[in-house]
Structures are given as structure tokens and as C-alpha cells.
Design an enzyme around this catalytic site. Structure first.
Site, PDB file in Angstrom:
ATOM      1  N   GLU A  88      -1.230   5.536  14.137  1.00 34.19           N
ATOM      2  CA  GLU A  88      -2.143   6.717  13.803  1.00 34.19           C
ATOM      3  C   GLU A  88      -3.883   6.372  13.944  1.00 34.19           C
ATOM      4  O   GLU A  88      -4.061   5.240  13.571  1.00 34.19           O
ATOM      5  CB  GLU A  88      -2.073   7.424  12.326  1.00 34.19           C
ATOM      6  CG  GLU A  88      -2.919   8.539  12.154  1.00 34.19           C
ATOM      7  CD  GLU A  88      -3.081   9.290  10.741  1.00 34.19           C
ATOM      8  OE1 GLU A  88      -2.019   8.832  10.022  1.00 34.19           O
ATOM      9  OE2 GLU A  88      -3.547  10.311  10.664  1.00 34.19           O
ATOM     10  N   GLY A 120      -6.201   1.977   4.362  1.00 28.04           N
ATOM     11  CA  GLY A 120      -5.635   1.748   2.817  1.00 28.04           C
ATOM     12  C   GLY A 120      -4.249   1.479   3.254  1.00 28.04           C
ATOM     13  O   GLY A 120      -3.633   0.297   2.814  1.00 28.04           O
ATOM     14  N   ALA A 121      -3.544   2.456   3.821  1.00 31.60           N
ATOM     15  CA  ALA A 121      -2.162   2.298   3.949  1.00 31.60           C
ATOM     16  C   ALA A 121      -1.594   3.416   4.996  1.00 31.60           C
ATOM     17  O   ALA A 121      -2.225   4.059   5.398  1.00 31.60           O
ATOM     18  CB  ALA A 121      -1.292   2.519   2.707  1.00 31.60           C
ATOM     19  N   GLU A 135       1.691   6.161   6.505  1.00 33.21           N
ATOM     20  CA  GLU A 135       2.774   6.780   6.065  1.00 33.21           C
ATOM     21  C   GLU A 135       4.089   6.823   7.086  1.00 33.21           C
ATOM     22  O   GLU A 135       4.542   7.713   6.651  1.00 33.21           O
ATOM     23  CB  GLU A 135       2.543   8.103   5.490  1.00 33.21           C
ATOM     24  CG  GLU A 135       2.229   9.079   6.646  1.00 33.21           C
ATOM     25  CD  GLU A 135       0.759   9.339   7.019  1.00 33.21           C
ATOM     26  OE1 GLU A 135      -0.090   8.390   6.604  1.00 33.21           O
ATOM     27  OE2 GLU A 135       0.170  10.222   7.425  1.00 33.21           O
ATOM     28  N   ASN A 136       4.334   5.908   7.915  1.00 34.28           N
ATOM     29  CA  ASN A 136       5.066   5.800   8.627  1.00 34.28           C
ATOM     30  C   ASN A 136       6.472   6.117   8.190  1.00 34.28           C
ATOM     31  O   ASN A 136       6.870   5.696   6.957  1.00 34.28           O
ATOM     32  CB  ASN A 136       5.215   4.326   9.368  1.00 34.28           C
ATOM     33  CG  ASN A 136       3.929   3.566   9.829  1.00 34.28           C
ATOM     34  OD1 ASN A 136       3.038   4.563  10.644  1.00 34.28           O
ATOM     35  ND2 ASN A 136       3.611   2.566   9.233  1.00 34.28           N
ATOM     36  N   HIS A 190       0.434   8.463  -2.787  1.00 29.69           N
ATOM     37  CA  HIS A 190      -0.196   9.332  -1.738  1.00 29.69           C
ATOM     38  C   HIS A 190       0.756   9.237  -0.452  1.00 29.69           C
ATOM     39  O   HIS A 190       1.107  10.094   0.335  1.00 29.69           O
ATOM     40  CB  HIS A 190      -1.744   8.795  -1.229  1.00 29.69           C
ATOM     41  CG  HIS A 190      -2.323   9.550  -0.309  1.00 29.69           C
ATOM     42  ND1 HIS A 190      -3.216  10.558  -0.222  1.00 29.69           N
ATOM     43  CD2 HIS A 190      -2.253   9.237   1.022  1.00 29.69           C
ATOM     44  CE1 HIS A 190      -3.375  10.964   0.970  1.00 29.69           C
ATOM     45  NE2 HIS A 190      -3.020  10.091   1.904  1.00 29.69           N
ATOM     46  N   GLU A 191       1.022   7.748   0.129  1.00 35.60           N
ATOM     47  CA  GLU A 191       1.949   7.632   1.298  1.00 35.60           C
ATOM     48  C   GLU A 191       3.370   8.095   0.967  1.00 35.60           C
ATOM     49  O   GLU A 191       3.798   8.809   1.919  1.00 35.60           O
ATOM     50  CB  GLU A 191       1.793   6.041   1.408  1.00 35.60           C
ATOM     51  CG  GLU A 191       0.461   5.436   1.579  1.00 35.60           C
ATOM     52  CD  GLU A 191      -0.583   6.112   2.856  1.00 35.60           C
ATOM     53  OE1 GLU A 191       0.011   6.825   3.703  1.00 35.60           O
ATOM     54  OE2 GLU A 191      -1.760   6.237   2.419  1.00 35.60           O
ATOM     55  N   HIS A 250       3.517  11.902   1.728  1.00 36.40           N
ATOM     56  CA  HIS A 250       3.209  12.201   3.149  1.00 36.40           C
ATOM     57  C   HIS A 250       4.467  12.665   3.807  1.00 36.40           C
ATOM     58  O   HIS A 250       4.845  13.112   4.569  1.00 36.40           O
ATOM     59  CB  HIS A 250       2.814  11.110   3.841  1.00 36.40           C
ATOM     60  CG  HIS A 250       0.989  11.358   3.940  1.00 36.40           C
ATOM     61  ND1 HIS A 250       0.633  12.590   4.219  1.00 36.40           N
ATOM     62  CD2 HIS A 250      -0.034  10.433   3.759  1.00 36.40           C
ATOM     63  CE1 HIS A 250      -0.849  12.393   4.447  1.00 36.40           C
ATOM     64  NE2 HIS A 250      -0.990  11.161   4.078  1.00 36.40           N
ATOM     65  N   GLU A 265      -3.918  15.630   5.213  1.00 39.31           N
ATOM     66  CA  GLU A 265      -4.569  14.657   4.296  1.00 39.31           C
ATOM     67  C   GLU A 265      -5.044  15.479   3.044  1.00 39.31           C
ATOM     68  O   GLU A 265      -5.014  15.161   2.130  1.00 39.31           O
ATOM     69  CB  GLU A 265      -5.725  13.942   4.938  1.00 39.31           C
ATOM     70  CG  GLU A 265      -5.346  12.994   6.305  1.00 39.31           C
ATOM     71  CD  GLU A 265      -4.136  11.785   5.576  1.00 39.31           C
ATOM     72  OE1 GLU A 265      -4.266  11.740   4.252  1.00 39.31           O
ATOM     73  OE2 GLU A 265      -3.589  11.432   6.235  1.00 39.31           O
TER      74      GLU A 265
HETATM   75 ZN   LIG Z   1      -2.997  10.078   3.889  1.00 41.59          ZN
END
Ligand SMILES: [Zn+2]
Length: 882
Positions: free
Chosen positions: A127, A268-269, A271-272, A304-305, A308, A327
Site C-alpha cells: 500500500e 505503523g503496520a 493489514e495484508n 486496528h489492523e 481492517h 481508515e
Molecule cells: Zn489502517
């Protein structure tokens, strides 16, 4: 080089569906440090046209080694391949198979986009537009395909091979020292959610039984030796999986969920699907290495991830203009999770502080943009506080307007209607309109109008008629490209507090009920009259921060003190104290600049004393109450002709006064909150530590005897929270204990980069003239590396973002240093360089001398002929806009 050109802006209104769909992607990746071979086989179909359009695939710095169409090598005349695109002008009429071979050098990938190596581990970040750095592809989120990934590598170099989805098969490659693994993801996804990992990683495993009884394997992969720091992340994962079932009815879908922690990561991270890749900062924690804030961030980001998976992966964005669709909504979901796990008022206050510190500042400067931008030159520059945090506020307002059950109906409809699709913000909002029957056309302005709405409220009491009247006016200030604004839909939660401190019942004069205490503003000026008001009430406005606006009202200092003591809404109790402090600080900044005498505010001191002595309040809440507005908060409030030195002086004076006047109570609270049991990261324990350390910091502001207290806490601490809090307090005073503790900290933790990041940050934040030289010297320290985004953010980012007086030095040396760093970093990692350059976003609000210095530094960056598109975009908008 395409990326150094000033690219043509991409516009929302130009959106067209893709000419070609991709049904399946088969990837065969043969990992090698400098020569990784990628074979992508795409099953493609024309999207509705009778005469097929040319196939145009995106690339970014790619080397094509072979191209086959339906099994046959394509003649070189039949296609055009450049590093940045692959075009087949006359493709076949129907479904076809395209086999593309590319050759990559992951070790040379310093941008950390696409396939790269982090401390020897192969990993990907796709991304927004990283997949095109792996293979040629229609790299846009509305092309959703089913992926099968085969990875092979040297067994010794990469014993662990991971990709999205479920594992299919794995084994050795006979006659070689290599092995392979194959993964299949049955859920169609856009290319930005693709991921693969290869490396020598340790694994912590657990499991989770979903609400329908499916058993899910959970795995967290980390550097060998760090397994004992994964327990909190795993615990957070299981709690958020359960919460999403209970709060949103969403269940996990694959057989396995994996998290991989890497050292070098731009964000930060990520979400794959089924394979989240994390900055290790947001996975690893133990009491000795991580603070309470770290534990809370890990919990929130893991959630959060994970969230997603439904809001981002199962339903993705049609195009990058809709970024807030995934988001803003997912931030709202993680905020709600944290509120349910911890303290809702404390979470709300913390979120609003961050919103004002980042989003309000962005909205007031040259980089202001709507939650859904209309155009961009570089999408990586739109992962902003506006898209994320204001985007979450818009979802929260929807819930406030519709109520909890109306909101849930809209969410259910969204999941039902758009599962498996690439959706738009309009489709999302339509679900709430359809589920509730409420017209949300005007509400959509929150997505298209930039700028923070300003609401002015005048309350007047009529004792004879026993009515209370509110006159409300709203306006949205001009922002770049948007000189004129329309009135917004603003849910304004209000209360009338009686002399006994209780809420009066609210009734409109026309007999309508005031549903959930919320007034709906939707015109430039409106009036509301409440009947049956027996006494003059105190007005409580925008309770719970029901709308992301600036409110001005005719409230006296006595009213604010009353609200601070009595409001049933904890957010407004906090806000009242902040408002008292803001008024005082703004007055004193003016006094200091004008050569006058600053003064004290007895109402504020009395309000704080009462809060500190109220045993019914949770400690985390009191700690927030005792935290005075930051220097950046004060600068934002003043808004123009900002002098950071005068702001620091006024703020320091206030903290010294509080420390001195409340000394005995602060000391007693500090003593009472000492703990000797084992460390627990839970919210209540963290809150006690936060209050204890807030007391210490105020005591230190008032005098030297607390320095000894801080030095003792530093040396005796049994957890990182208490140790770093004491060191931070010490760092602000030029006492001998300071350097001794700074040196001791390095000796203790030199082997642990994540802890040394805290050491870098706190030195960069010291508000004294020697800091710039200290920071310069630290850039040459072995612990620092310009190649690692965490190190850059910890040292340079902290200096530019949290050291108001030293970054904004009147001689311009702070700006020159940042410009120099941005230019050095840009050729290696344009995303991180671009993020650093946003530190100039408020330059126009500075007093004239600093403003001229900041402009010189910005123009120096802009003059670099080979600037990346990322930095060029931020710098040119900073100079143009506003
Ligand atoms: Zn996100």
C-alpha cells in the site's frame, strides 16, 4: 526518471472503471538477496467492451525478463515495456493469460516499498502503490483478484516462508539447498493487500475459537530471542477478535491469522489479508522494555489492523480518494475497542488532544484538504490526520446522529450490501440513509469541505419566562482551493446544569423532544429555546466532543470552574480546565512579549486542587486534568504571529505555579501511588502511574528537591514507564543528575534499538539552545541510522515535532538542519523524507523573523532539482497554499 517529474494531478472526477479485470494471480517468487525472480501469471478479462482496450499495466523501476501471452513468447513489436509501464496495444478479444517475469534487487530497495529486506528478512509493503515494484499490474484497488503464491528460498537464509491466505503445501526442492511454500487466499483482494515474508523468524502460536465455533491458528513471528515480548500482542489480538464479533457481528474468515514484526518499516503496520506486517515497535513489549503508552498503542494497532479484515480487506476502496472509507472507519472501530477495554472518558480526551494537535493544525495550514480529497499528486502524502482522525470523527458523528441501534443497522447493511466489493464513501453513507430513512445529503459536506468549522454560541436565560435560548452561528474558514463554504450538519450535544450540579431536563418550546441531548445544526445561524428552566443554568456545550469543531460561548471563568467541578460529562470537565488554562496562557504570552507582568489564575488553581483531592475520580483522568496545554496547543490557539519562546516561558511559569501552590497535595498523591507489586499493563494500573508521574513532573517544575525524587525514581524503577518518566522530567533541568542518568540509560539498553529510540527522542525534546548540537552529534552516534525509519522519527521527527523552541530557533538553524536531513534522506526513502518535511506546515503562523527563516529553508529544499514527487508535493503545497 518518472518519479522526479512534477506529476499531473490525479482527479476524483476522472475515475473510470478498469478496462481489464484480473480474475486470478499466480505468483512464483524465487527469493535471492540481490536477484529475486518473480513470475506473475494473470488471468485477465476485458471489462465489458466488444473491442478490447489496450492492456496497460503499471510498473515502478521494473526489469522485464520475459513476457508470454497465452503460453507463447510475445514478439517485441507487440508490446512496449519501460521500467514504469507495460502496454499491449492489441490484446486478444477475450480472456487471456499473461505471464510476466521480472527481476528484483530487494537489498537495494531503500524506499521500503515493494519487496525489500529488513535485517535479512524479506518482506513486502504494497500500500499504496508498491505492488507495481514487484510486477507489472493494474495496480489500483478496484481490481480484485484471487491470489496463489509460491515462494522458494535457501533453507538456511529463509526457513520461514509466508504469504496471504491459507497454507497449501511446502517442501524441499530435491537436489538443492532450497525449499518452497505455497499459499492460497480464496478472498478476492486488491494488489495493495498482497504480502509475502521470508526469513529466519521465531514464532509464538495460540488459537482462537470464533463465534461459529471455527478454530483459528494465531501466529506472531519475531526475531529469534524476542518471543518473550509477544504475550501482550497475542492477548490484544484475541480480545479484539472477540470484540469485533460482539460489537459488529464480524467473524474471522481464514484458517490462520499471522502477524510478522520487522525492524525497518515506513508506517505503523499493514493489514495484508491474513498476514499483517508490523513495525516491531507495535508488537514487542515487556514491563522492562515498554511503557504504558507502548502497551496501549500495541493493543490499539493490533486491533486496528485486525479490524481492517472487514473494513478494508473484505470491503475495500474503489480508488485512493476513498481512503477514509477504510481508515476513518477503522480508526473509529479501534477507538471504540479501546474505550470498551479501558476508560471511555480518558480515551476520548486523549483522542481529542491528538486530533487538535495534528488534524486541527493541518486543517488550518497550507496542507489542509478534505477527508475525501478531490485530487492528489502523490497518494502517499494523504495518509494524514485528516483522512484518519477526522475521518473517524465523521463516522462518530453519524453514530451520534443516528443513535447506537440506527448506526448498527447501517453498518450491518454496509457489510451485507458491499462484501467482496471495492466501494465508495457515497455507498457507505447511503447504507445509513437507507437503514434510517434520514437524508444525509448535507452530511456529505464533511467529506468534501476542508477546514475546522467554527461555532459561536450565545446562551441567554429569561427568568420570567423560565426559558433558556441558544443562538448558534457556524462558519467554515477558507482553505486552499476552497474559498467559500456551505453550512455543515453538526451534532451538538448539550446540557444545562442546574445550581445543584445536576443536569436539567431538556424540552424544546415547540414540544419536540431533544433526542439524546443532541441539537442538529444545519444552517449558518439557528436558535433553540428550552422551556421549563427554573434557574439560570450553566451551559455545557459539545459534550463528549460530539463534533470536531471549535466552539466559542459566553461562559465566564466562574461557569468554567463550575463545569470543571460538576459536569456529568467528563470530557467537558477536562475541557473547562483547558479553557481556563488557555485564557491564562494566551494573556501571559502577550504580557511576556509586550514586556508586561504575567499573572496567575486563582480559579484554575482552585479547580485543579479540587480535582486532585477528589477520591472518586479515576487517576488517569486526574493526570490528564493536570496536564496543561502543550506549547503546540497554545501556538494553535494563538493562531498567528506565534513566538515559541514566549509560549514556553508562559507555560513554564504556569507549571511552576501549580507545582508550588499544590506542592503538598502533589507530594502526598505521589507518595500514595507508589507501588511495589509486580507490574501490570492494565488501564487502572497505568492510570495510577500516569498520575504519579504527572505529580513528579509538576513538583520538579517548582523546585530542586523534586530533582532528587526524580533521580531516585529513575534508579529504583522496576518498569520502563517509571524509569523513562523520571528521565524525561530530569532531562528538562540542567542538573548534574541529568547527564548521569542519560549516560546510565544508554549503558543499560544499548543492545535494544526500540528502547534507545526513547533515549534519542527525549534528548531531542529538551527545550534549551544546546539541543540542536546534541541532536547533530547524535546523528553520528552508532545507535542512529538514517536508513531506519524508527531511528529517524525518534531523533529528527521528535526534534521537529515536539521541540517548539529549538526547531523554531529565531536564527533558523533548526529549520536548516531539518532541510539538510530531508535532502539527505529523500533519494533513499522519499516517504519518510516527505513526512519529515510536513514539520513546516504551520510556518505561516510564526512571527515575521521565524517565518522568513522557515520560508528560506523550504525554498532551499524546493530548489533541489532531483526532489522526489513525495517531497516536492509537500514543499510546493506548503509554499503555495494558505
Ligand atoms: Zn489502517
Amino acid at each position: 526518471m518518472m518519479r522526479t517529474e512534477q506529476a499531473r494531478p490525479i482527479r476524483l472526477e476522472d475515475y473510470r472503471p478498469p478496462d481489464w479485470r484480473v480474475e486470478t494471480v499466480e505468483l512464483d517468487v524465487s527469493l535471492h538477496p540481490t536477484a529475486t525472480k518473480v513470475r506473475a501469471t494473470l488471468k485477465m478479462s476485458p471489462n465489458g467492451e466488444t473491442v478490447p482496450a489496450p492492456i496497460v499495466l503499471e510498473g515502478d523501476g521494473l526489469t522485464l525478463t520475459s513476457l508470454k501471452l497465452d503460453g507463447s513468447e510475445l514478439h517485441p513489436d507487440a508490446y512496449v515495456a519501460t521500467p514504469d509501464s507495460l502496454t499491449i496495444a492489441q490484446p486478444p478479444a477475450g480472456t487471456c493469460y499473461l505471464q510476466i517475469d521480472t527481476l528484483l534487487d530487494p537489498s537495494a530497495n531503500t524506499q521500503l516499498m515493494g519487496l525489500y529486506r529488513s535485517s535479512g528478512t524479506y518482506c513486502t509493503q504494497c500500500e499504496a502503490e508498491g505492488f507495481r515494484r514487484i510486477t507489472y499490474f493494474p495496480d489500483r484497488p478496484d481490481v480484485m483478484a484471487v491470489y496463489t503464491t509460491r515462494i522458494e528460498a535457501e533453507k538456511s537464509e529463509a526457513p520461514i516462508l509466508l504469504a496471504n491466505g491459507n497454507p497449501v503445501r511446502a517442501g524441499d526442492i530435491p537436489g538443492t539447498t532450497r525449499h518452497f511454500a505455497e499459499w492460497h487466499d480464496p478472498f478476492p483482494k486488491p494488489s495493495y493487500l498482497f504480502a509475502l515474508v521470508g526469513g529466519n523468524l521465531a514464532c509464538v502460536e495460540d488459537n482462537f475459537v470464533t463465534m461459529s465455533g471455527r478454530d483459528i491458528v494465531l501466529r506472531i513471528y519475531v526475531e529469534p530471542g524476542k518471543e518473550d515480548r509477544c504475550a501482550w500482542a497475542m492477548d490484544s489480538l484475541k480480545r479484539c477478535m472477540r470484540w469485533d464479533e460482539e460489537a459488529f457481528g464480524r467473524e474471522y474468515d481464514l484458517d490462520i491469522f499471522m502477524i510478522v514484526a520487522v525492524n525497518d518499516f515506513n508506517m505503523g503496520a499493514m493489514e495484508n489479508k491474513g498476514l499483517n506486517i508490523f513495525n516491531d515497535k507495535y508488537v514487542l513489549a515487556s514491563p522492562e522494555t515498554a511503557t504504558d503508552t507502548d502497551f496501549a498503542s500495541i493493543e490499539a494497532i493490533i486491533a486496528h489492523e485486525y479490524f481492517h479484515n472487514w473494513t478494508g480487506d473484505r470491503i475495500t476502496c474503489r480508488d485512493w480518494f476513498q481512503l477514509c472509507l477504510k481508515e476513518g472507519l477503522t480508526v473509529f472501530r479501534d477507538q471504540e475497542f479501546t474505550s470498551d477495554q479501558r476508560s471511555r472518558p480518558v480515551k476520548r480526551i486523549s483522542d481529542v488532544r491528538l486530533l487538535r494537535a495534528h488534524q486541527f493544525v493541518e486543517d488550518a495550514g497550507p496542507l489542509a484538504h478534505p477527508v475525501r480529497p478531490r485530487e492528489y499528486r502523490e497518494i502517499n502524502n494523504f495518509y494524514t490526520a485528516t483522512v484518519y482522525e477526522k475521518g473517524a470523527e465523521v463516522v462518530r458523528m453519524l453514530k451520534t446522529l443516528l443513535g447506537p441501534s440506527g448506526f448498527r443497522k447501517g453498518m450491518d447493511l454496509y457489510f451485507e450490501r458491499h462484501d467482496g466489493e471495492a466501494a465508495t464513501v457515497d455507498q457507505f453513507i447511503q447504507c445509513f440513509a437507507d437503514a434510517s430513512g434520514i437524508d444525509l445529503t448535507q452530511f456529505m459536506l464533511w467529506y468534501s469541505q476542508a477546514g475546522t468549522p467554527e461555532v459561536v454560541v450565545t446562551g441567554s436565560y429569561d427568568p420570567a419566562a423560565q426559558t433558556y435560548r441558544l443562538d448558534v452561528a457556524q462558519a467554515v474558514p477558507p482553505t486552499p482551493g476552497q474559498p467559500v463554504k456551505e453550512a455543515m450538519v453538526i451534532p451538538l450535544a448539550v446540557g444545562l446544569i442546574g445550581p445543584d450540579g445536576r443536569d436539567m431536563s431538556l424540552a424544546f418550546n415547540d414540544g419536540r423532544p431533544v433526542v439524546r441531548g443532541v441539537l442538529t445544526l444545519n444552517q449558518p445561524a439557528q436558535s433553540f429555546t428550552f422551556v421549563g428552566v427554573p434557574h439560570r443554568p450553566v451551559l455545557s456545550l459539545n459534550r463528549g466532543f460530539s463534533a470536531p469543531i471549535k466552539v466559542t460561548a459566553n461562559l465566564s471563568a466562574d461557569d468554567l470552574k463550575f463545569i470543571a467541578a460538576h459536569d456529568s460529562d467528563p470530557f467537558n470537565r477536562w475541557q473547562a480546565v483547558q479553557s481556563l488554562a488557555n485564557t491564562l496562557l494566551t494573556d501571559n504570552v502577550a504580557a511576556i512579549r509586550g514586556g508586561g507582568t504575567p499573572h496567575d489564575d486563582e480559579e484554575l488553581i482552585a479547580a485543579l486542587a479540587a480535582l486532585l483531592n477528589d477520591p472518586a475520580l479515576e487517576p488517569a483522568f486526574v493526570a490528564l486534568m493536570l496536564t496543561m496545554p502543550s506549547e503546540a496547543d497554545i501556538a494553535r490557539d494563538i493562531g498567528r504571529d506565534v513566538d515559541p519562546d514566549a509560549i514556553l516561558a508562559a507555560r513554564t511559569r504556569l507549571r511552576t505555579t501549580i507545582g508550588a501552590r499544590l506542592g503538598p497535595a502533589l507530594r502526598e498523591t505521589y507518595r500514595r501511588l507508589q507501588e511495589d507489586g509486580p507490574y501490570s499493563p492494565d488501564a487502572a494500573s497505568a492510570g495510577r502511574r500516569a498520575l504519579k508521574n504527572a505529580c513528579l513532573d509538576l513538583l520538579a517544575a517548582a523546585g530542586v528537591s523534586a530533582i532528587a525524587l526524580a533521580a531516585r525514581q529513575y534508579h529504583q524503577a522496576t518498569n520502563m514507564t517509571d524509569r523513562i518518566a523520571a528521565l524525561t522530567t530530569l532531562s528538562h533541568y540542567g542538573v548534574p543528575e541529568r547527564q548521569a542518568a542519560i549516560d546510565d540509560f544508554y549503558r543499560r539498553y544499548a543492545a535494544d534499538p526500540l528502547i534507545i529510540d526513547k533515549w534519542l527522542s527525549l534528548q531531542a525534546a529538551i527545550p534549551e539552545p544546546a539541543t540542536l548540537e546534541r541532536v547533530r552529534a547524535l546523528t553520528a552516534h552508532p545507535a542512529f541510522s538514517l536508513a531506519n525509519p524508527n531511528r529517524v522519527r525518534a531523533l529528527i521527527g521528535a526534534f521537529a515535532q515536539s521541540n517548539q523552541t529549538q526547531f523554531n530557533r529565531a536564527d533558523g538553524a533548526g529549520y536548516a538542519f531539518l532541510a539538510e536531513t530531508v535532502l539527505a534522506l529523500d533519494p533513499k526513502n522519499p516517504q519518510v523524507a516527505s513526512r519529515l518535511s510536513t514539520a513546516f506546515r504551520s510556518w505561516r503562523a510564526l512571527e515575521p523573523v521565524r517565518r522568513a527563516q522557515a520560508e528560506t529553508a523550504l525554498r532551499h529544499i524546493a530548489a533541489e532539482p532531483k526532489l522526489s514527487r513525495d517531497v516536492n508535493d509537500i514543499v510546493s503545497r506548503s509554499l503555495d497554499g494558505g
